[in-house]
Enzyme design. Structure first.
Site, PDB file in Angstrom:
ATOM      1  N   SER A  55      38.015  46.938  43.720  1.00  0.00           N
ATOM      2  CA  SER A  55      36.784  46.069  43.940  1.00  0.00           C
ATOM      3  C   SER A  55      36.991  44.932  44.583  1.00  0.00           C
ATOM      4  CB  SER A  55      36.183  45.736  42.345  1.00  0.00           C
ATOM      5  OG  SER A  55      35.214  44.790  42.513  1.00  0.00           O
ATOM      6  N   TYR A  58      37.913  42.241  33.599  1.00  0.00           N
ATOM      7  CA  TYR A  58      37.722  43.320  34.791  1.00  0.00           C
ATOM      8  C   TYR A  58      38.520  42.948  35.846  1.00  0.00           C
ATOM      9  CZ  TYR A  58      35.189  45.507  38.329  1.00  0.00           C
ATOM     10  OH  TYR A  58      35.047  46.164  39.453  1.00  0.00           O
ATOM     11  N   ALA A  66      41.180  41.245  36.519  1.00  0.00           N
ATOM     12  CA  ALA A  66      42.780  41.381  36.104  1.00  0.00           C
ATOM     13  C   ALA A  66      42.970  42.844  36.220  1.00  0.00           C
ATOM     14  CB  ALA A  66      43.036  40.914  34.623  1.00  0.00           C
ATOM     15  N   SER A  67      42.090  43.632  35.693  1.00  0.00           N
ATOM     16  CA  SER A  67      42.415  45.176  35.792  1.00  0.00           C
ATOM     17  C   SER A  67      42.472  45.599  37.136  1.00  0.00           C
ATOM     18  CB  SER A  67      41.384  45.837  34.981  1.00  0.00           C
ATOM     19  OG  SER A  67      40.268  45.867  35.386  1.00  0.00           O
ATOM     20  N   ASN A  94      37.983  57.204  40.853  1.00  0.00           N
ATOM     21  CA  ASN A  94      36.692  56.344  40.921  1.00  0.00           C
ATOM     22  C   ASN A  94      35.967  56.303  39.549  1.00  0.00           C
ATOM     23  OD1 ASN A  94      34.562  54.924  41.951  1.00  0.00           O
ATOM     24  ND2 ASN A  94      33.159  56.770  42.448  1.00  0.00           N
ATOM     25  N   ILE A 110      27.247  47.127  45.905  1.00  0.00           N
ATOM     26  CA  ILE A 110      26.808  48.359  46.139  1.00  0.00           C
ATOM     27  C   ILE A 110      25.643  48.825  45.323  1.00  0.00           C
ATOM     28  CG2 ILE A 110      27.716  50.951  46.504  1.00  0.00           C
ATOM     29  CD1 ILE A 110      29.052  49.013  48.462  1.00  0.00           C
TER      30      ILE A 110
END
Length: 178
Positions: A63, A76, A78-79, A11, A110
Site C-alpha cells: 500500500s 496497518y 507498520a504491517s 493480495n 483504488i
C-alpha cells in the site's frame, strides 16, 4: 491438484483503524497475523514448487501506507512496512534461483469495496480524488495491469522492487499547471 504454481499474488490484508492509545496487543497481533504472517505463509507454501520448477513470480500487495504515515492506521502502516521489507529480503534470497522474482505493488486510492469503508458516499470519493494529482481514484484494473506485468516474462529482470499505483498521491510539492 493443479500440479504447479508459477505466480503468487498475495493480495490479502485488513486495515482496521485504531488510535494508538486505544490499540491493544490483540489488535496488533491480529493485523500482523493477517498482513505479515499471511504473506510469509503464502510465499512459503508456493516456494518449493517454484524452486523445483526453477521459475516463479511472487507479487506482494502492499500500500502507499507502506512508506507514508496515516493517523489511526499505525499498526496497518507498520504491517505494510513489514511487507516491503519481506519483499526485498525474499527477492535478495531468491536471486540464487535466477528466475524466481519477488516484487511489490503499492496501491493508493483504488475504487474497491474496501475503500468504501473509508469513503462511503460520493462526496467522500470526490474528496479522495481531490488528493490525487491525476484527479481521480484508480480502478482495480489499474492494479491488475501492474501485476500482469510483474508476472510476465517481460519483467524477468525486475526483482525486489515496488510499483506504486497512486496517481501521484505520494508525490511531494506537485506544481499546479494552468
Amino acid at each position: 491438484m493443479w500440479g504447479t504454481v508459477d505466480i503468487l499474488v498475495a493480495n490479502h490484508g485488513i486495515f482496521p483503524t485504531s488510535r494508538l492509545e486505544d490499540t491493544d496487543v490483540d489488535f496488533f497481533d491480529h493485523v500482523f497475523s493477517v498482513n505479515v504472517r499471511g504473506v510469509f505463509l503464502a510465499v512459503k507454501s508456493v516456494l518449493p514448487t517454484m524452486v523445483k520448477n526453477k521459475k516463479g513470480r511472487i507479487i506482494l500487495m502492499s500500500s502507499t501506507s507502506g512508506f507514508i504515515a496515516t493517523p489511526s492506521l499505525g499498526i496497518y502502516v507498520a504491517s505494510k512496512h513489514a511487507v516491503e521489507g519481506l519483499s526485498k529480503s525474499f527477492a535478495a534470497e531468491l536471486t540464487k534461483y535466477r528466475d524466481i522474482t519477488c516484487n511489490v505493488v503499492q496501491p493508493g486510492w483504488i475504487h474497491t469495496p474496501a475503500m468504501e469503508t473509508f469513503a462511503p458516499d460520493p462526496p467522500s470519493f470526490a474528496a479522495a480524488a481531490a488528493t490525487v494529482p491525476l484527479g481521480f481514484v484508480g480502478l482495480p484494473s489499474d492494479v491488475a495491469h501492474a501485476c500482469v506485468y510483474l508476472a510476465s516474462d517481460e519483467a524477468r529482470y525486475v526483482t525486489g522492487k515496488s510499483i506504486c499505483m497512486d496517481g501521484g498521491l505520494t508525490l511531494s510539492d506537485v506544481p499546479e499547471y494552468p
